[in-house]
Write a protein that holds these residues in place. Sequence first.
Motif, mmCIF file in Angstrom:
data_model
loop_
_atom_site.group_PDB
_atom_site.id
_atom_site.type_symbol
_atom_site.label_atom_id
_atom_site.label_comp_id
_atom_site.label_asym_id
_atom_site.label_seq_id
_atom_site.Cartn_x
_atom_site.Cartn_y
_atom_site.Cartn_z
ATOM 1 N N SER A 82 12.773 -3.762 -7.527
ATOM 2 C CA SER A 82 11.872 -4.320 -8.537
ATOM 3 C C SER A 82 11.271 -5.648 -8.077
ATOM 4 O O SER A 82 10.116 -5.954 -8.377
ATOM 5 C CB SER A 82 12.586 -4.479 -9.885
ATOM 6 N N ILE A 83 12.050 -6.415 -7.331
ATOM 7 C CA ILE A 83 11.522 -7.680 -6.794
ATOM 8 C C ILE A 83 10.384 -7.377 -5.814
ATOM 9 O O ILE A 83 9.338 -8.031 -5.843
ATOM 10 C CB ILE A 83 12.635 -8.522 -6.140
ATOM 11 N N GLU A 84 10.564 -6.370 -4.967
ATOM 12 C CA GLU A 84 9.499 -6.000 -4.030
ATOM 13 C C GLU A 84 8.242 -5.563 -4.781
ATOM 14 O O GLU A 84 7.136 -5.991 -4.453
ATOM 15 C CB GLU A 84 9.957 -4.887 -3.091
ATOM 16 N N VAL A 85 8.412 -4.740 -5.798
ATOM 17 C CA VAL A 85 7.260 -4.287 -6.590
ATOM 18 C C VAL A 85 6.558 -5.495 -7.205
ATOM 19 O O VAL A 85 5.326 -5.611 -7.162
ATOM 20 C CB VAL A 85 7.693 -3.284 -7.683
ATOM 21 N N ALA A 86 7.331 -6.418 -7.761
ATOM 22 C CA ALA A 86 6.751 -7.600 -8.411
ATOM 23 C C ALA A 86 6.026 -8.498 -7.415
ATOM 24 O O ALA A 86 4.981 -9.077 -7.741
ATOM 25 C CB ALA A 86 7.833 -8.388 -9.145
ATOM 26 N N LEU A 87 6.557 -8.620 -6.216
ATOM 27 C CA LEU A 87 5.883 -9.442 -5.204
ATOM 28 C C LEU A 87 4.527 -8.874 -4.830
ATOM 29 O O LEU A 87 3.607 -9.619 -4.491
ATOM 30 C CB LEU A 87 6.757 -9.563 -3.946
ATOM 31 N N LEU A 88 4.380 -7.560 -4.896
ATOM 32 C CA LEU A 88 3.174 -6.914 -4.373
ATOM 33 C C LEU A 88 2.174 -6.476 -5.441
ATOM 34 O O LEU A 88 1.041 -6.140 -5.103
ATOM 35 C CB LEU A 88 3.583 -5.704 -3.514
ATOM 36 N N VAL A 89 2.557 -6.505 -6.697
ATOM 37 C CA VAL A 89 1.656 -6.019 -7.736
ATOM 38 C C VAL A 89 0.527 -7.024 -7.999
ATOM 39 O O VAL A 89 0.747 -8.236 -8.027
ATOM 40 C CB VAL A 89 2.430 -5.705 -9.043
ATOM 41 N N GLY A 90 -0.689 -6.514 -8.144
ATOM 42 C CA GLY A 90 -1.813 -7.344 -8.563
ATOM 43 C C GLY A 90 -2.178 -8.492 -7.657
ATOM 44 O O GLY A 90 -2.592 -9.541 -8.135
ATOM 45 N N LEU A 91 -2.062 -8.304 -6.350
ATOM 46 C CA LEU A 91 -2.359 -9.402 -5.427
ATOM 47 C C LEU A 91 -3.846 -9.662 -5.255
ATOM 48 O O LEU A 91 -4.241 -10.742 -4.845
ATOM 49 C CB LEU A 91 -1.740 -9.119 -4.046
ATOM 50 N N GLY A 92 -4.688 -8.690 -5.552
ATOM 51 C CA GLY A 92 -6.114 -8.837 -5.279
ATOM 52 C C GLY A 92 -6.391 -8.510 -3.824
ATOM 53 O O GLY A 92 -5.505 -8.084 -3.089
ATOM 54 N N SER A 93 -7.634 -8.711 -3.421
ATOM 55 C CA SER A 93 -8.001 -8.413 -2.034
ATOM 56 C C SER A 93 -9.264 -9.160 -1.651
ATOM 57 O O SER A 93 -9.975 -9.682 -2.506
ATOM 58 C CB SER A 93 -8.215 -6.910 -1.848
ATOM 59 N N SER A 163 2.687 -16.483 -4.404
ATOM 60 C CA SER A 163 1.442 -17.260 -4.317
ATOM 61 C C SER A 163 0.844 -17.143 -2.919
ATOM 62 O O SER A 163 -0.359 -16.951 -2.764
ATOM 63 C CB SER A 163 1.708 -18.734 -4.655
ATOM 64 N N GLY A 164 1.684 -17.258 -1.909
ATOM 65 C CA GLY A 164 1.209 -17.113 -0.533
ATOM 66 C C GLY A 164 0.666 -15.726 -0.257
ATOM 67 O O GLY A 164 -0.345 -15.567 0.440
ATOM 68 N N LEU A 165 1.309 -14.707 -0.812
ATOM 69 C CA LEU A 165 0.829 -13.333 -0.634
ATOM 70 C C LEU A 165 -0.547 -13.155 -1.286
ATOM 71 O O LEU A 165 -1.409 -12.455 -0.751
ATOM 72 C CB LEU A 165 1.832 -12.330 -1.204
ATOM 73 N N LYS A 166 -0.756 -13.797 -2.427
ATOM 74 C CA LYS A 166 -2.063 -13.707 -3.092
ATOM 75 C C LYS A 166 -3.154 -14.338 -2.228
ATOM 76 O O LYS A 166 -4.244 -13.791 -2.106
ATOM 77 C CB LYS A 166 -2.016 -14.380 -4.468
ATOM 78 N N VAL A 167 -2.847 -15.482 -1.637
ATOM 79 C CA VAL A 167 -3.813 -16.136 -0.744
ATOM 80 C C VAL A 167 -4.070 -15.260 0.475
ATOM 81 O O VAL A 167 -5.212 -15.070 0.894
ATOM 82 C CB VAL A 167 -3.328 -17.543 -0.342
ATOM 83 N N ALA A 168 -3.002 -14.696 1.046
ATOM 84 C CA ALA A 168 -3.157 -13.834 2.221
ATOM 85 C C ALA A 168 -3.981 -12.594 1.887
ATOM 86 O O ALA A 168 -4.835 -12.173 2.683
ATOM 87 C CB ALA A 168 -1.786 -13.438 2.765
ATOM 88 N N ALA A 169 -3.765 -12.003 0.715
ATOM 89 C CA ALA A 169 -4.543 -10.830 0.302
ATOM 90 C C ALA A 169 -6.015 -11.188 0.185
ATOM 91 O O ALA A 169 -6.889 -10.456 0.656
ATOM 92 C CB ALA A 169 -4.018 -10.290 -1.030
ATOM 93 N N ARG A 170 -6.287 -12.314 -0.408
ATOM 94 C CA ARG A 170 -7.675 -12.763 -0.555
ATOM 95 C C ARG A 170 -8.289 -13.062 0.804
ATOM 96 O O ARG A 170 -9.488 -12.870 1.004
ATOM 97 C CB ARG A 170 -7.715 -14.017 -1.438
ATOM 98 N N ARG A 179 3.237 -6.028 2.527
ATOM 99 C CA ARG A 179 4.518 -5.360 2.284
ATOM 100 C C ARG A 179 5.569 -5.807 3.303
ATOM 101 O O ARG A 179 6.720 -6.073 2.952
ATOM 102 C CB ARG A 179 4.327 -3.845 2.328
ATOM 103 N N ASP A 180 5.176 -5.924 4.575
ATOM 104 C CA ASP A 180 6.115 -6.397 5.607
ATOM 105 C C ASP A 180 6.640 -7.793 5.282
ATOM 106 O O ASP A 180 7.827 -8.073 5.438
ATOM 107 C CB ASP A 180 5.443 -6.417 6.984
ATOM 108 N N ALA A 181 5.763 -8.677 4.824
ATOM 109 C CA ALA A 181 6.177 -10.042 4.482
ATOM 110 C C ALA A 181 7.153 -10.029 3.304
ATOM 111 O O ALA A 181 8.168 -10.735 3.312
ATOM 112 C CB ALA A 181 4.964 -10.906 4.166
ATOM 113 N N ALA A 182 6.852 -9.218 2.290
ATOM 114 C CA ALA A 182 7.739 -9.123 1.128
ATOM 115 C C ALA A 182 9.108 -8.582 1.540
ATOM 116 O O ALA A 182 10.154 -9.095 1.117
ATOM 117 C CB ALA A 182 7.114 -8.237 0.059
ATOM 118 N N ARG A 183 9.117 -7.570 2.377
ATOM 119 C CA ARG A 183 10.392 -6.968 2.806
ATOM 120 C C ARG A 183 11.193 -7.922 3.688
ATOM 121 O O ARG A 183 12.421 -7.944 3.618
ATOM 122 C CB ARG A 183 10.122 -5.639 3.511
ATOM 123 N N LEU A 184 10.517 -8.690 4.498
ATOM 124 C CA LEU A 184 11.219 -9.682 5.314
ATOM 125 C C LEU A 184 11.913 -10.706 4.420
ATOM 126 O O LEU A 184 13.065 -11.075 4.654
ATOM 127 C CB LEU A 184 10.232 -10.370 6.272
#
Length: 193
Positions: A82-93, A163-170, A179-184
Amino acid sequence: MARPLEFDREEAIASAIKVFARHGFEAASTSDLLKGIGIGRQSLYGAFGDKRGLFLEALRQYNAGSLVQMHEALTKGTPAASIEVALLVGLGSSDDVESGCLGVGSIVEFSRSDPEINALNDVASTILVKAFAARVRAGMEARELDEGLDPDAAGRMLVMLRSGLKVAARGGASGSELRDAARLALRSLARSR
């Protein structure tokens, strides 16, 4: 007697979120907002006071929606899943700049210079840290995550990572890179076997 609103306020705010996500607060002109929302100048000022009033309502609505989305994600599966799902949901692009995070964008644009924006973002962050920390605790109890973790510190780290994942997605990071970053990060929380 005041004239009744001739537009759906919630839809107008949802449209404003897209305009602010695309341009930021300062660069979003009144013309951009009027065009994006589809209302007249008088309606904008009559309903929201000014551009700042609209931005505050947009940020409030964006944060509330994001918290609902995160809560739903954190209820899916095992704690770690669930933490992985939450990290990756709605990141934008980077392909859809209107899907960017209004919360992160407001922090980047205003830093800590605006008390009202700070208050809205601080409340959302506190709720999110507590939600992540609760799932970390559940993972520790299930012996899925390291029992020596500080759940609150882990919750703060996960919010910062998100927050960093959102910036990276954008910035154009691919779904697999995100996903690799979240899993790490999750591996750093995992129980040693």
